[in-house]
Write a protein that holds these residues in place. Sequence first.
Motif, PDB file in Angstrom:
ATOM      1  N   ILE A  27      19.906   1.643   9.397  1.00 34.90           N
ATOM      2  CA  ILE A  27      20.653   0.461   8.966  1.00 34.90           C
ATOM      3  C   ILE A  27      19.769  -0.778   9.055  1.00 34.90           C
ATOM      4  O   ILE A  27      19.781  -1.637   8.166  1.00 34.90           O
ATOM      5  N   ILE A  28      18.978  -0.873  10.118  1.00 31.78           N
ATOM      6  CA  ILE A  28      18.065  -2.014  10.272  1.00 31.78           C
ATOM      7  C   ILE A  28      17.038  -2.030   9.150  1.00 31.78           C
ATOM      8  O   ILE A  28      16.695  -3.092   8.611  1.00 31.78           O
ATOM      9  N   GLN A  29      16.543  -0.849   8.764  1.00 32.96           N
ATOM     10  CA  GLN A  29      15.623  -0.784   7.629  1.00 32.96           C
ATOM     11  C   GLN A  29      16.279  -1.305   6.355  1.00 32.96           C
ATOM     12  O   GLN A  29      15.660  -2.037   5.581  1.00 32.96           O
ATOM     13  N   GLY A  30      17.523  -0.923   6.136  1.00 35.67           N
ATOM     14  CA  GLY A  30      18.237  -1.404   4.963  1.00 35.67           C
ATOM     15  C   GLY A  30      18.507  -2.894   5.022  1.00 35.67           C
ATOM     16  O   GLY A  30      18.410  -3.604   4.013  1.00 35.67           O
ATOM     17  N   PHE A  31      18.833  -3.381   6.217  1.00 33.55           N
ATOM     18  CA  PHE A  31      19.044  -4.816   6.429  1.00 33.55           C
ATOM     19  C   PHE A  31      17.800  -5.595   6.028  1.00 33.55           C
ATOM     20  O   PHE A  31      17.885  -6.664   5.408  1.00 33.55           O
TER      21      PHE A  31
ATOM     22  N   LEU B 124      22.438   9.298   6.714  1.00 38.66           N
ATOM     23  CA  LEU B 124      21.139   8.671   6.957  1.00 38.66           C
ATOM     24  C   LEU B 124      20.594   8.018   5.690  1.00 38.66           C
ATOM     25  O   LEU B 124      19.951   6.968   5.744  1.00 38.66           O
ATOM     26  N   PHE B 125      20.854   8.638   4.529  1.00 38.33           N
ATOM     27  CA  PHE B 125      20.472   8.011   3.271  1.00 38.33           C
ATOM     28  C   PHE B 125      21.345   6.783   3.001  1.00 38.33           C
ATOM     29  O   PHE B 125      20.862   5.743   2.550  1.00 38.33           O
ATOM     30  N   SER B 126      22.637   6.893   3.290  1.00 40.10           N
ATOM     31  CA  SER B 126      23.570   5.797   3.019  1.00 40.10           C
ATOM     32  C   SER B 126      23.368   4.625   3.971  1.00 40.10           C
ATOM     33  O   SER B 126      23.756   3.498   3.651  1.00 40.10           O
ATOM     34  N   ALA B 127      22.778   4.881   5.128  1.00 40.40           N
ATOM     35  CA  ALA B 127      22.587   3.824   6.124  1.00 40.40           C
ATOM     36  C   ALA B 127      21.774   2.669   5.554  1.00 40.40           C
ATOM     37  O   ALA B 127      22.021   1.502   5.882  1.00 40.40           O
ATOM     38  N   VAL B 128      20.808   2.978   4.705  1.00 41.89           N
ATOM     39  CA  VAL B 128      19.982   1.934   4.091  1.00 41.89           C
ATOM     40  C   VAL B 128      20.840   1.023   3.220  1.00 41.89           C
ATOM     41  O   VAL B 128      20.697  -0.206   3.249  1.00 41.89           O
ATOM     42  N   ALA B 129      21.745   1.632   2.437  1.00 42.59           N
ATOM     43  CA  ALA B 129      22.622   0.838   1.577  1.00 42.59           C
ATOM     44  C   ALA B 129      23.583  -0.008   2.407  1.00 42.59           C
ATOM     45  O   ALA B 129      23.873  -1.164   2.068  1.00 42.59           O
TER      46      ALA B 129
END
Length: 310
Positions: free
Chosen positions: A164-168, A106-111
């Motif tokens: 992932i969308i937040q990271g995007f 979940l932390f890596s999803a942003v990256a």
Amino acid sequence: MVTGVTGTSKDALKAVVENLREPNKTDMPDFSQTSNGYFFRHQTRYVIMTISIFCFTIALSNTLVFNFTVICMSNDDIEARKSFNDSSGEIFIPKYTYSASEQGWLFSAVAIGNLVGTLPVPYVTTKYGIRAIFTCYGFASAISTLLIPTIAAFGFIPFFIIRIIQGFAISLIVPSFGFVGSNWSSLKHAGAFIALLTCFQQFSPIFTMPVSGYLCDSSFGWRSAYYLHGILALIGFSFFGYFYRESPRFHRNVSAKELAKITEGKNSIHLSNGEKPPIPYYQIFTDKAVIGIFISLFGNYVGFSVCFDK
């Protein structure tokens, strides 16, 4: 527009260049003398800077909320487990408790989202401009943040996708402060302008850490932290989309006096056919100064992740 140019073509060309460098003040109404402050006392560029910093800050903050609410989220499962009836024969399935591996993903999803979102940036910003694209990315950040309290209840996979969308959505931050800084700062104050724009990395945790911690412990609960950040993002990016322009030349609140300050000394290089010269990527990426910047940024973001992705 150049009117009344006589003489040789060389004189005409010189007149065009002079008009580009020094805007004709008679072509623009000067509201600076009125009492309503329409031109923000010739400081519109700092209004643009302030709105941009707010948007950068809240977009990054949206990705950090989970870091400070993950413990509070698991408390919901603890309370639900207390009221669960074991005699019913059903198995209690926690909704908001994640294993160490799941938390890492979940932390890596942003990256991951940040990396994916960076790929189309050169094309879409060239085609549609930074104003439209950054506003869309910002709305994606706001909406995904507002949906997290609902999506998280459906399990790990939907939550992972929304992260992932937040990271995007934050992948355009670094290109954006480059665009804002180069187009809206004067050469004299470009360094200070860029330095202030990059302060979003400090402002974000300064805001999110105490606010999220307070809301988690309050009667509003951890969900309110996501709602607050999402609403602020909607407001901030709405202002950005409404007020920002690609160039100060096209902004109705920029006076001729301020435009002259911003454009002084700035020149755009073009070939004889009107096209811009090719970008020397190899020379850029092999330059020692650029390599040093890459190394320092790598250390900066690794340190940032270690400190706040916990």
